[in-house]
Design a protein around this motif. Structure first.
Motif, PDB file in Angstrom:
ATOM      1  N   LEU A   1       0.828  -1.204   0.000  1.00 19.87           N
ATOM      2  CA  LEU A   1       0.000   0.000   0.000  1.00 19.87           C
ATOM      3  C   LEU A   1       0.860   1.251   0.000  1.00 19.87           C
ATOM      4  CD1 LEU A   1      -2.708  -0.921   2.673  1.00 19.87           C
ATOM      5  CD2 LEU A   1      -2.921  -1.024   0.185  1.00 19.87           C
ATOM      6  N   GLN A   2       0.276   2.334  -0.488  1.00 17.78           N
ATOM      7  CA  GLN A   2       0.930   3.619  -0.346  1.00 17.78           C
ATOM      8  C   GLN A   2       0.981   3.990   1.132  1.00 17.78           C
ATOM      9  OE1 GLN A   2       0.016   6.796  -3.041  1.00 17.78           O
ATOM     10  NE2 GLN A   2      -1.279   5.480  -4.310  1.00 17.78           N
ATOM     11  N   GLN A   3       2.072   4.632   1.519  1.00 19.22           N
ATOM     12  CA  GLN A   3       2.210   5.114   2.889  1.00 19.22           C
ATOM     13  C   GLN A   3       2.101   6.634   2.844  1.00 19.22           C
ATOM     14  OE1 GLN A   3       5.975   2.809   3.070  1.00 19.22           O
ATOM     15  NE2 GLN A   3       5.304   2.242   5.133  1.00 19.22           N
ATOM     16  N   PHE A   4       0.973   7.146   3.305  1.00 20.31           N
ATOM     17  CA  PHE A   4       0.713   8.572   3.171  1.00 20.31           C
ATOM     18  C   PHE A   4       1.488   9.386   4.199  1.00 20.31           C
ATOM     19  CE2 PHE A   4      -3.255   6.797   1.316  1.00 20.31           C
ATOM     20  CZ  PHE A   4      -3.110   7.343   0.043  1.00 20.31           C
ATOM     21  N   ILE A   5       1.935  10.553   3.773  1.00 19.79           N
ATOM     22  CA  ILE A   5       2.539  11.531   4.673  1.00 19.79           C
ATOM     23  C   ILE A   5       1.396  12.381   5.217  1.00 19.79           C
ATOM     24  CG2 ILE A   5       4.145  13.460   4.863  1.00 19.79           C
ATOM     25  CD1 ILE A   5       5.575  12.293   2.386  1.00 19.79           C
ATOM     26  N   ARG A   6       1.226  12.369   6.526  1.00 18.81           N
ATOM     27  CA  ARG A   6       0.093  13.047   7.150  1.00 18.81           C
ATOM     28  C   ARG A   6       0.582  14.116   8.122  1.00 18.81           C
ATOM     29  NH1 ARG A   6      -4.517   9.373   6.800  1.00 18.81           N
ATOM     30  NH2 ARG A   6      -3.854   7.362   5.964  1.00 18.81           N
ATOM     31  N   THR A   7      -0.158  15.204   8.203  1.00 17.98           N
ATOM     32  CA  THR A   7       0.088  16.223   9.225  1.00 17.98           C
ATOM     33  C   THR A   7      -1.211  16.447   9.988  1.00 17.98           C
ATOM     34  OG1 THR A   7      -0.417  18.023   7.679  1.00 17.98           O
ATOM     35  CG2 THR A   7       1.891  17.367   7.905  1.00 17.98           C
ATOM     36  N   THR A   8      -1.087  16.689  11.274  1.00 17.52           N
ATOM     37  CA  THR A   8      -2.259  16.880  12.133  1.00 17.52           C
ATOM     38  C   THR A   8      -2.554  18.364  12.303  1.00 17.52           C
ATOM     39  OG1 THR A   8      -1.727  14.862  13.348  1.00 17.52           O
ATOM     40  CG2 THR A   8      -3.255  16.385  14.400  1.00 17.52           C
ATOM     41  N   ASP A   9      -3.810  18.712  12.123  1.00 20.79           N
ATOM     42  CA  ASP A   9      -4.212  20.095  12.379  1.00 20.79           C
ATOM     43  C   ASP A   9      -3.953  20.429  13.849  1.00 20.79           C
ATOM     44  OD1 ASP A   9      -5.024  20.445   9.834  1.00 20.79           O
ATOM     45  OD2 ASP A   9      -7.177  20.312  10.215  1.00 20.79           O
ATOM     46  N   GLU A  10      -3.240  21.510  14.084  1.00 21.17           N
ATOM     47  CA  GLU A  10      -2.936  21.940  15.448  1.00 21.17           C
ATOM     48  C   GLU A  10      -3.469  23.354  15.649  1.00 21.17           C
ATOM     49  OE1 GLU A  10      -1.856  20.160  17.772  1.00 21.17           O
ATOM     50  OE2 GLU A  10      -0.861  18.445  16.829  1.00 21.17           O
ATOM     51  N   TYR A  11      -4.563  23.463  16.360  1.00 23.97           N
ATOM     52  CA  TYR A  11      -5.111  24.784  16.648  1.00 23.97           C
ATOM     53  C   TYR A  11      -5.912  24.706  17.937  1.00 23.97           C
ATOM     54  CZ  TYR A  11      -9.317  22.696  14.641  1.00 23.97           C
ATOM     55  OH  TYR A  11     -10.379  21.871  14.382  1.00 23.97           O
TER      56      TYR A  11
ATOM     57  N   ASP B   1      -9.067  25.039  20.225  1.00 20.08           N
ATOM     58  CA  ASP B   1     -10.528  25.125  20.147  1.00 20.08           C
ATOM     59  C   ASP B   1     -11.166  24.649  21.446  1.00 20.08           C
ATOM     60  OD1 ASP B   1     -10.032  22.469  20.017  1.00 20.08           O
ATOM     61  OD2 ASP B   1     -11.432  22.044  18.389  1.00 20.08           O
ATOM     62  N   LYS B   2     -10.447  24.832  22.574  1.00 16.07           N
ATOM     63  CA  LYS B   2     -10.858  24.418  23.927  1.00 16.07           C
ATOM     64  C   LYS B   2     -11.288  22.959  23.977  1.00 16.07           C
ATOM     65  CE  LYS B   2     -15.578  26.410  23.633  1.00 16.07           C
ATOM     66  NZ  LYS B   2     -16.309  25.144  23.766  1.00 16.07           N
ATOM     67  N   SER B   3     -10.630  22.130  23.139  1.00 16.92           N
ATOM     68  CA  SER B   3     -10.974  20.704  23.100  1.00 16.92           C
ATOM     69  C   SER B   3      -9.708  19.867  23.190  1.00 16.92           C
ATOM     70  CB  SER B   3     -11.715  20.367  21.803  1.00 16.92           C
ATOM     71  OG  SER B   3     -11.853  18.963  21.663  1.00 16.92           O
ATOM     72  N   MET B   4      -9.859  18.656  23.763  1.00 18.87           N
ATOM     73  CA  MET B   4      -8.748  17.704  23.811  1.00 18.87           C
ATOM     74  C   MET B   4      -8.999  16.535  22.865  1.00 18.87           C
ATOM     75  SD  MET B   4      -6.398  18.799  25.824  1.00 18.87           S
ATOM     76  CE  MET B   4      -5.458  17.351  26.267  1.00 18.87           C
ATOM     77  N   GLU B   5      -9.886  16.715  21.906  1.00 25.49           N
ATOM     78  CA  GLU B   5     -10.213  15.621  20.984  1.00 25.49           C
ATOM     79  C   GLU B   5      -9.211  15.538  19.841  1.00 25.49           C
ATOM     80  OE1 GLU B   5     -12.534  13.456  21.724  1.00 25.49           O
ATOM     81  OE2 GLU B   5     -12.853  14.620  23.548  1.00 25.49           O
ATOM     82  N   GLN B   6      -9.164  14.355  19.232  1.00 25.31           N
ATOM     83  CA  GLN B   6      -8.261  14.108  18.111  1.00 25.31           C
ATOM     84  C   GLN B   6      -8.599  15.010  16.930  1.00 25.31           C
ATOM     85  OE1 GLN B   6      -5.678  12.178  17.877  1.00 25.31           O
ATOM     86  NE2 GLN B   6      -5.275  12.305  15.674  1.00 25.31           N
ATOM     87  N   LYS B   7      -7.577  15.632  16.357  1.00 26.48           N
ATOM     88  CA  LYS B   7      -7.774  16.498  15.205  1.00 26.48           C
ATOM     89  C   LYS B   7      -7.599  15.715  13.905  1.00 26.48           C
ATOM     90  CE  LYS B   7      -8.271  20.311  17.607  1.00 26.48           C
ATOM     91  NZ  LYS B   7      -8.088  19.777  18.963  1.00 26.48           N
ATOM     92  N   PHE B   8      -8.096  16.264  12.852  1.00 29.06           N
ATOM     93  CA  PHE B   8      -8.034  15.629  11.540  1.00 29.06           C
ATOM     94  C   PHE B   8      -6.593  15.626  11.009  1.00 29.06           C
ATOM     95  CE2 PHE B   8      -8.405  15.745   6.863  1.00 29.06           C
ATOM     96  CZ  PHE B   8      -9.125  14.574   6.665  1.00 29.06           C
ATOM     97  N   GLU B   9      -6.207  14.509  10.411  1.00 27.67           N
ATOM     98  CA  GLU B   9      -4.886  14.415   9.769  1.00 27.67           C
ATOM     99  C   GLU B   9      -5.049  14.652   8.275  1.00 27.67           C
ATOM    100  OE1 GLU B   9      -2.248  11.404  12.515  1.00 27.67           O
ATOM    101  OE2 GLU B   9      -3.361  10.571  10.833  1.00 27.67           O
TER     102      GLU B   9
ATOM    103  N   GLY C   1       1.038  13.948   0.985  1.00 33.78           N
ATOM    104  CA  GLY C   1       1.769  13.286  -0.089  1.00 33.78           C
ATOM    105  C   GLY C   1       1.817  11.798   0.170  1.00 33.78           C
ATOM    106  N   SER C   2       2.474  11.087  -0.715  1.00 38.06           N
ATOM    107  CA  SER C   2       2.575   9.640  -0.612  1.00 38.06           C
ATOM    108  C   SER C   2       4.038   9.241  -0.548  1.00 38.06           C
ATOM    109  CB  SER C   2       1.898   8.965  -1.814  1.00 38.06           C
ATOM    110  OG  SER C   2       2.044   7.563  -1.724  1.00 38.06           O
ATOM    111  N   GLN C   3       4.391   8.522   0.502  1.00 36.30           N
ATOM    112  CA  GLN C   3       5.779   8.107   0.699  1.00 36.30           C
ATOM    113  C   GLN C   3       5.933   6.670   0.216  1.00 36.30           C
ATOM    114  OE1 GLN C   3       7.202   8.929   4.595  1.00 36.30           O
ATOM    115  NE2 GLN C   3       9.172   7.914   4.303  1.00 36.30           N
ATOM    116  N   ILE C   4       6.248   6.521  -1.061  1.00 34.35           N
ATOM    117  CA  ILE C   4       6.375   5.187  -1.634  1.00 34.35           C
ATOM    118  C   ILE C   4       7.767   4.949  -2.196  1.00 34.35           C
ATOM    119  CG2 ILE C   4       3.936   4.904  -2.153  1.00 34.35           C
ATOM    120  CD1 ILE C   4       4.460   5.862  -4.951  1.00 34.35           C
ATOM    121  N   ASP C   5       8.685   5.851  -1.921  1.00 31.47           N
ATOM    122  CA  ASP C   5      10.040   5.708  -2.421  1.00 31.47           C
ATOM    123  C   ASP C   5      10.877   4.884  -1.447  1.00 31.47           C
ATOM    124  OD1 ASP C   5       9.416   8.003  -0.839  1.00 31.47           O
ATOM    125  OD2 ASP C   5      11.520   8.559  -0.946  1.00 31.47           O
TER     126      ASP C   5
END
Length: 324
Positions: free
Chosen positions: A44-54, A56-64, A68-72
């Protein structure tokens, strides 16, 4: 379906097939070589993900967000055959390859690239795998490590530069698997014309490449997630390593060479048994003895040696002999 290929009691499953491409960006349509695979690249492709960091007075998981795709820089391990080795070497050295066969004779690595974004001849790779059948195109071989274990079959670990992976729809007709495997008893090594009687070893060919980003700052099609191609980022290196009983005099002398004018040629390769007269040879035009590591215990004395090709004039310091 391509993903519905996991069955109970399926045994040793899968296949790895390759074919040289005639042009970068134009995948091959039919595999020419079936490699005797021992380990696969991740399916499978291994995606490069970054997490939204902002805040919002919450401790819930943010969207990643996928960036890009790390397949090299993937690797596979195969049992080596003369036919497969000829294909892999000619592809890596940048020479044109005849589908179903290979260039023969003495090959000098190209000083230029095969094409833009393709230093070596690109390959199309088909991989059948329980995790999903895939096809990858414009694959570059960035390194070949050939392992020659005492009294064992020869294996090769290929470092692959992959630009894009896609699901494989219809499975093409399988090429014939070569039955002529390379074995330790085929291996030989020489320095300054002296046969050194190795007891196992390695042949390493490395071809440093850097990935070229496909997005280039533009919101493009799905290729924006993947590398566009490859460029050379360093010198090609040919290195032979092996173990001998004790230290042959020729290597002891070579280890002490301090003047480049006194460097000697070296080679390592495979001679197939009679009645065949085939020989595959990696020849270092000027070899520098860089490793000399004798054992220091009270058991049987053996010495590990390393010889590396060194260029004295800016030209490729090694060649490869490929049999028909």
């Amino acid at each position: 379906m391509a993903w519905d290929n996991v069955q109970p009691n399926m045994g040793r499953y899968g296949a790895l097939w390759v074919a040289p491409q005639t042009a970068f960006g134009t995948p091959a349509t039919v595999p020419t070589h079936a490699l005797r695979v021992r380990s696969y690249m991740p399916p499978l492709q291994q995606f490069i993900r970054t997490t939204d960091e902002y805040a919002d007075k919450s401790m819930e998981q943010k969207f990643e967000r996928i960036q890009g795709s790390q397949i090299d820089n993937r690797s596979v391990t195969i049992e080596l055959t003369p036919r497969d080795l000829a294909l892999l070497l000619t592809s890596t050295l940048g020479e044109s390859v005849v589908p179903g066969g290979a260039t023969t004779g003495t090959i000098t690595p190209k000083t230029g690239d095969f094409a833009v974004y393709a230093p070596g001849v690109p390959l199309t790779v088909w991989q059948l795998h329980p995790g999903g059948n895939i096809v990858a195109s414009d694959v570059q071989i960035m390194g070949i490590q050939i392992d020659i274990p005492p009294r064992g079959n020869v294996t090769a670990t290929l470092t692959l530069g992959v630009t894009k992976i896609g699901d494989l729809g219809s499975v093409p007709t399988a090429p014939t698997i070569s039955q002529e495997v390379l074995q330790y008893r085929h291996f030989y090594a020489k320095y300054d014309g002296v046969t050194l009687k190795p007891e196992g070893g390695q042949i390493n060919l490395t071809f440093p490449m850097s990935v070229v980003d496909a997005a280039q700052g533009l919101l493009a099609d799905d290729r924006a997630l993947n590398p566009l191609g490859w460029e050379r980022s360093g010198p090609r290196v040919a290195r032979i390593q092996f173990t001998t009983a004790g230290t042959p005099a020729a290597l002891r002398t070579g280890y002490g060479v301090t003047d480049p004018a006194n460097l000697k040629p070296a080679e390592a390769g495979f001679k197939l048994p009679s009645p065949s007269t085939k020989q595959i040879a990696v020849k270092l035009t000027t070899g520098q003895v860089k490793g000399h590591d004798p054992s220091n215990g009270l058991d049987r004395f053996t010495t590990q040696h390393a010889i590396e090709a060194v260029s004295l004039d800016g030209l490729p310091p090694f060649t490869v002999d490929i049999p028909a």
